[in-house]
Design a protein around this motif. Structure first.
Motif, PDB file in Angstrom:
ATOM      1  N   ALA A   1       0.837  -1.124  -0.002  1.00 59.26           N
ATOM      2  CA  ALA A   1       0.205  -0.001  -0.012  1.00 59.26           C
ATOM      3  C   ALA A   1       0.959   1.262  -0.113  1.00 59.26           C
ATOM      4  CB  ALA A   1      -1.036   0.135   1.287  1.00 59.26           C
ATOM      5  N   GLY A   2       0.298   2.266  -0.530  1.00 62.46           N
ATOM      6  CA  GLY A   2       0.893   3.697  -0.322  1.00 62.46           C
ATOM      7  C   GLY A   2       1.530   3.862  -1.546  1.00 62.46           C
ATOM      8  N   TYR A   3       1.877   3.155  -2.540  1.00 61.15           N
ATOM      9  CA  TYR A   3       2.889   3.506  -3.972  1.00 61.15           C
ATOM     10  C   TYR A   3       1.809   4.186  -4.890  1.00 61.15           C
ATOM     11  CZ  TYR A   3       6.939   1.515  -2.362  1.00 61.15           C
ATOM     12  OH  TYR A   3       8.014   1.406  -1.648  1.00 61.15           O
ATOM     13  N   GLY A   4       0.415   3.944  -4.817  1.00 58.73           N
ATOM     14  CA  GLY A   4      -0.659   4.753  -5.612  1.00 58.73           C
ATOM     15  C   GLY A   4      -0.425   4.571  -7.124  1.00 58.73           C
ATOM     16  N   LEU A   5       0.293   3.350  -7.460  1.00 60.25           N
ATOM     17  CA  LEU A   5       0.291   3.240  -8.988  1.00 60.25           C
ATOM     18  C   LEU A   5      -0.994   3.102  -9.757  1.00 60.25           C
ATOM     19  CD1 LEU A   5       3.484   0.926  -9.290  1.00 60.25           C
ATOM     20  CD2 LEU A   5       3.357   3.455  -9.212  1.00 60.25           C
ATOM     21  N   LYS A   6      -1.348   3.797 -10.657  1.00 57.79           N
ATOM     22  CA  LYS A   6      -2.457   3.625 -11.564  1.00 57.79           C
ATOM     23  C   LYS A   6      -2.184   2.885 -12.590  1.00 57.79           C
ATOM     24  CE  LYS A   6      -4.544   6.608  -8.945  1.00 57.79           C
ATOM     25  NZ  LYS A   6      -4.600   6.512  -7.699  1.00 57.79           N
ATOM     26  N   ALA A   7      -1.247   2.686 -13.061  1.00 54.95           N
ATOM     27  CA  ALA A   7      -0.474   1.745 -14.300  1.00 54.95           C
ATOM     28  C   ALA A   7       0.846   1.672 -14.133  1.00 54.95           C
ATOM     29  CB  ALA A   7      -0.842   2.207 -15.556  1.00 54.95           C
TER      30      ALA A   7
ATOM     31  N   LEU B   1      18.332   9.349 -11.783  1.00 50.66           N
ATOM     32  CA  LEU B   1      17.609   9.276 -10.603  1.00 50.66           C
ATOM     33  C   LEU B   1      16.480  10.147 -10.473  1.00 50.66           C
ATOM     34  CD1 LEU B   1      16.655   7.816  -8.048  1.00 50.66           C
ATOM     35  CD2 LEU B   1      18.667   9.266  -6.788  1.00 50.66           C
ATOM     36  N   ARG B   2      16.683  11.302 -10.855  1.00 48.23           N
ATOM     37  CA  ARG B   2      15.657  12.381 -10.925  1.00 48.23           C
ATOM     38  C   ARG B   2      14.471  12.024 -11.930  1.00 48.23           C
ATOM     39  NH1 ARG B   2      19.798  15.882 -10.001  1.00 48.23           N
ATOM     40  NH2 ARG B   2      19.821  16.450 -12.332  1.00 48.23           N
ATOM     41  N   GLU B   3      14.989  11.732 -13.147  1.00 52.18           N
ATOM     42  CA  GLU B   3      14.053  11.053 -14.089  1.00 52.18           C
ATOM     43  C   GLU B   3      13.379   9.747 -13.861  1.00 52.18           C
ATOM     44  OE1 GLU B   3      16.937  10.554 -17.483  1.00 52.18           O
ATOM     45  OE2 GLU B   3      17.149  12.786 -17.787  1.00 52.18           O
ATOM     46  N   TRP B   4      14.002   8.938 -13.118  1.00 53.56           N
ATOM     47  CA  TRP B   4      13.228   7.817 -12.600  1.00 53.56           C
ATOM     48  C   TRP B   4      12.314   7.998 -11.746  1.00 53.56           C
ATOM     49  CZ3 TRP B   4      11.805   5.054  -8.373  1.00 53.56           C
ATOM     50  CH2 TRP B   4      11.800   3.705  -8.343  1.00 53.56           C
ATOM     51  N   GLU B   5      12.508   8.865 -10.899  1.00 54.68           N
ATOM     52  CA  GLU B   5      11.290   9.287  -9.702  1.00 54.68           C
ATOM     53  C   GLU B   5      10.239  10.151 -10.309  1.00 54.68           C
ATOM     54  OE1 GLU B   5      13.576  10.781  -6.239  1.00 54.68           O
ATOM     55  OE2 GLU B   5      13.410   8.744  -5.425  1.00 54.68           O
ATOM     56  N   ALA B   6      10.501  10.923 -11.526  1.00 52.88           N
ATOM     57  CA  ALA B   6       9.564  11.661 -12.001  1.00 52.88           C
ATOM     58  C   ALA B   6       8.532  10.800 -12.787  1.00 52.88           C
ATOM     59  CB  ALA B   6      10.067  12.680 -12.888  1.00 52.88           C
ATOM     60  N   ALA B   7       9.227   9.658 -13.565  1.00 50.90           N
ATOM     61  CA  ALA B   7       8.425   8.941 -14.036  1.00 50.90           C
ATOM     62  C   ALA B   7       7.703   8.072 -13.331  1.00 50.90           C
ATOM     63  CB  ALA B   7       9.313   7.812 -15.076  1.00 50.90           C
ATOM     64  N   ALA B   8       7.957   7.771 -12.115  1.00 50.72           N
ATOM     65  CA  ALA B   8       7.195   6.908 -10.880  1.00 50.72           C
ATOM     66  C   ALA B   8       6.122   7.774 -10.629  1.00 50.72           C
ATOM     67  CB  ALA B   8       8.258   6.677  -9.659  1.00 50.72           C
TER      68      ALA B   8
ATOM     69  N   ARG C   1      10.020  10.400  -2.339  1.00 47.63           N
ATOM     70  CA  ARG C   1      11.449   9.647  -2.618  1.00 47.63           C
ATOM     71  C   ARG C   1      10.875   8.343  -2.956  1.00 47.63           C
ATOM     72  NH1 ARG C   1      16.177  11.869  -1.009  1.00 47.63           N
ATOM     73  NH2 ARG C   1      16.935  10.719  -2.551  1.00 47.63           N
ATOM     74  N   PRO C   2      10.287   8.101  -4.150  1.00 46.74           N
ATOM     75  CA  PRO C   2       9.910   6.593  -4.376  1.00 46.74           C
ATOM     76  C   PRO C   2      11.131   5.534  -4.791  1.00 46.74           C
ATOM     77  CG  PRO C   2       9.239   8.103  -6.141  1.00 46.74           C
ATOM     78  CD  PRO C   2       9.800   9.067  -5.171  1.00 46.74           C
ATOM     79  N   PHE C   3      12.295   6.083  -5.169  1.00 49.61           N
ATOM     80  CA  PHE C   3      13.439   5.310  -5.260  1.00 49.61           C
ATOM     81  C   PHE C   3      13.829   4.762  -3.726  1.00 49.61           C
ATOM     82  CE2 PHE C   3      17.969   3.946  -5.977  1.00 49.61           C
ATOM     83  CZ  PHE C   3      17.695   3.121  -7.274  1.00 49.61           C
ATOM     84  N   LEU C   4      14.009   5.747  -2.967  1.00 52.28           N
ATOM     85  CA  LEU C   4      14.224   5.427  -1.466  1.00 52.28           C
ATOM     86  C   LEU C   4      13.353   4.341  -1.095  1.00 52.28           C
ATOM     87  CD1 LEU C   4      16.303   5.596   0.786  1.00 52.28           C
ATOM     88  CD2 LEU C   4      15.086   7.672   1.585  1.00 52.28           C
ATOM     89  N   ALA C   5      12.090   4.679  -1.062  1.00 58.15           N
ATOM     90  CA  ALA C   5      11.047   3.720  -0.620  1.00 58.15           C
ATOM     91  C   ALA C   5      11.281   2.469  -1.018  1.00 58.15           C
ATOM     92  CB  ALA C   5       9.814   4.418  -0.614  1.00 58.15           C
ATOM     93  N   LEU C   6      11.463   2.391  -2.237  1.00 51.49           N
ATOM     94  CA  LEU C   6      11.608   0.944  -3.003  1.00 51.49           C
ATOM     95  C   LEU C   6      12.808   0.318  -2.391  1.00 51.49           C
ATOM     96  CD1 LEU C   6      10.145  -0.834  -5.095  1.00 51.49           C
ATOM     97  CD2 LEU C   6      11.870   0.107  -6.703  1.00 51.49           C
ATOM     98  N   SER C   7      13.947   0.984  -2.409  1.00 58.82           N
ATOM     99  CA  SER C   7      15.144   0.241  -1.747  1.00 58.82           C
ATOM    100  C   SER C   7      15.036  -0.163  -0.273  1.00 58.82           C
ATOM    101  CB  SER C   7      16.104   1.134  -1.894  1.00 58.82           C
ATOM    102  OG  SER C   7      16.733   1.609  -3.287  1.00 58.82           O
ATOM    103  N   THR C   8      14.375   0.523   0.223  1.00 57.06           N
ATOM    104  CA  THR C   8      14.136   0.053   1.750  1.00 57.06           C
ATOM    105  C   THR C   8      12.895  -1.016   2.133  1.00 57.06           C
ATOM    106  OG1 THR C   8      12.802   2.072   2.332  1.00 57.06           O
ATOM    107  CG2 THR C   8      15.165   2.208   2.672  1.00 57.06           C
ATOM    108  N   LEU C   9      12.265  -1.061   1.213  1.00 55.66           N
ATOM    109  CA  LEU C   9      10.863  -1.945   1.358  1.00 55.66           C
ATOM    110  C   LEU C   9      11.364  -3.419   1.773  1.00 55.66           C
ATOM    111  CD1 LEU C   9       7.792  -1.856   0.947  1.00 55.66           C
ATOM    112  CD2 LEU C   9       8.307  -2.851  -1.519  1.00 55.66           C
ATOM    113  N   THR C  10      12.547  -3.964   1.358  1.00 57.05           N
ATOM    114  CA  THR C  10      12.717  -5.215   1.866  1.00 57.05           C
ATOM    115  C   THR C  10      13.685  -5.207   3.294  1.00 57.05           C
ATOM    116  OG1 THR C  10      14.495  -5.353   0.393  1.00 57.05           O
ATOM    117  CG2 THR C  10      12.195  -6.165  -0.251  1.00 57.05           C
ATOM    118  N   PHE C  11      14.177  -4.149   3.827  1.00 56.85           N
ATOM    119  CA  PHE C  11      15.217  -3.991   4.724  1.00 56.85           C
ATOM    120  C   PHE C  11      14.699  -4.459   6.109  1.00 56.85           C
ATOM    121  CE2 PHE C  11      17.853  -0.979   7.279  1.00 56.85           C
ATOM    122  CZ  PHE C  11      18.915  -1.895   7.385  1.00 56.85           C
ATOM    123  N   THR C  12      14.935  -5.490   6.501  1.00 54.56           N
ATOM    124  CA  THR C  12      14.428  -6.150   7.750  1.00 54.56           C
ATOM    125  C   THR C  12      14.750  -5.629   9.091  1.00 54.56           C
ATOM    126  OG1 THR C  12      15.996  -7.986   7.402  1.00 54.56           O
ATOM    127  CG2 THR C  12      13.815  -8.410   6.432  1.00 54.56           C
TER     128      THR C  12
END
Length: 141
Positions: free
Chosen positions: A12-18, A88-95, A104-115
């Motif tokens: 939850a929280g990523y809000g991807l529509k597509a 990285l800026r382009e990646w986050e703008a595309a997200a 910071r979607p890249f940081l959120a994705l990178s830490t999603l599995t950090f136990t």
């Protein structure tokens, strides 16, 4: 990448529509992590990561919107720092163009599995409650 196990869980929280966002920069072992609006987008993101020889990608309708090359283990770039920062800026703008509201979607994705973060996290064994050190849900066989 280092295991035949695949963790699968709703996020939850990523809000991807597509589309999908994907990277292999997780802090616990740099495993590929994909958040997608549908299974087809998820598969397209994994293929795009592989075709890029290791990359963070953003996919929509099977097309790569952004690719941040990470040829060293899928997690480290060999490009100059200004180029990586721009990518990285382009990646986050595309997200964000897919509906992701995160700053910071890249940081959120990178830490999603950090136990080590005290919360519920994803792992190849399934969803882990880090505080209780227990599996909440295991992936289907």
């Amino acid at each position: 990448r280092h295991s035949d196990r695949v963790g699968l869980a709703p996020v939850a929280g990523y809000g991807l529509k597509a589309g999908a966002i994907a990277a292999a920069t997780g802090w616990d072992g740099c495993v590929p992590v994909v958040v997608a609006a549908d299974p087809e987008a998820m598969a397209a993101a994994v293929r795009a990561m592989q075709e890029g020889g290791g990359a963070a990608v953003v996919i929509r309708d099977g097309q790569v919107l952004a690719r941040l090359p990470m040829p060293h283990g899928g997690a480290i770039s060999d490009r100059p720092l200004p180029e990586v920062a721009r990518g990285l800026r382009e990646w986050e703008a595309a997200a964000r163009s897919l509906g992701c509201p995160l700053e910071r979607p890249f940081l959120a994705l990178s830490t999603l599995t950090f136990t080590a973060v005290p919360a519920v996290r994803l792992s190849p064994r399934g969803v882990v409650d880090v505080r209780r050190q227990a599996l909440v849900a295991a992936p289907a066989p």
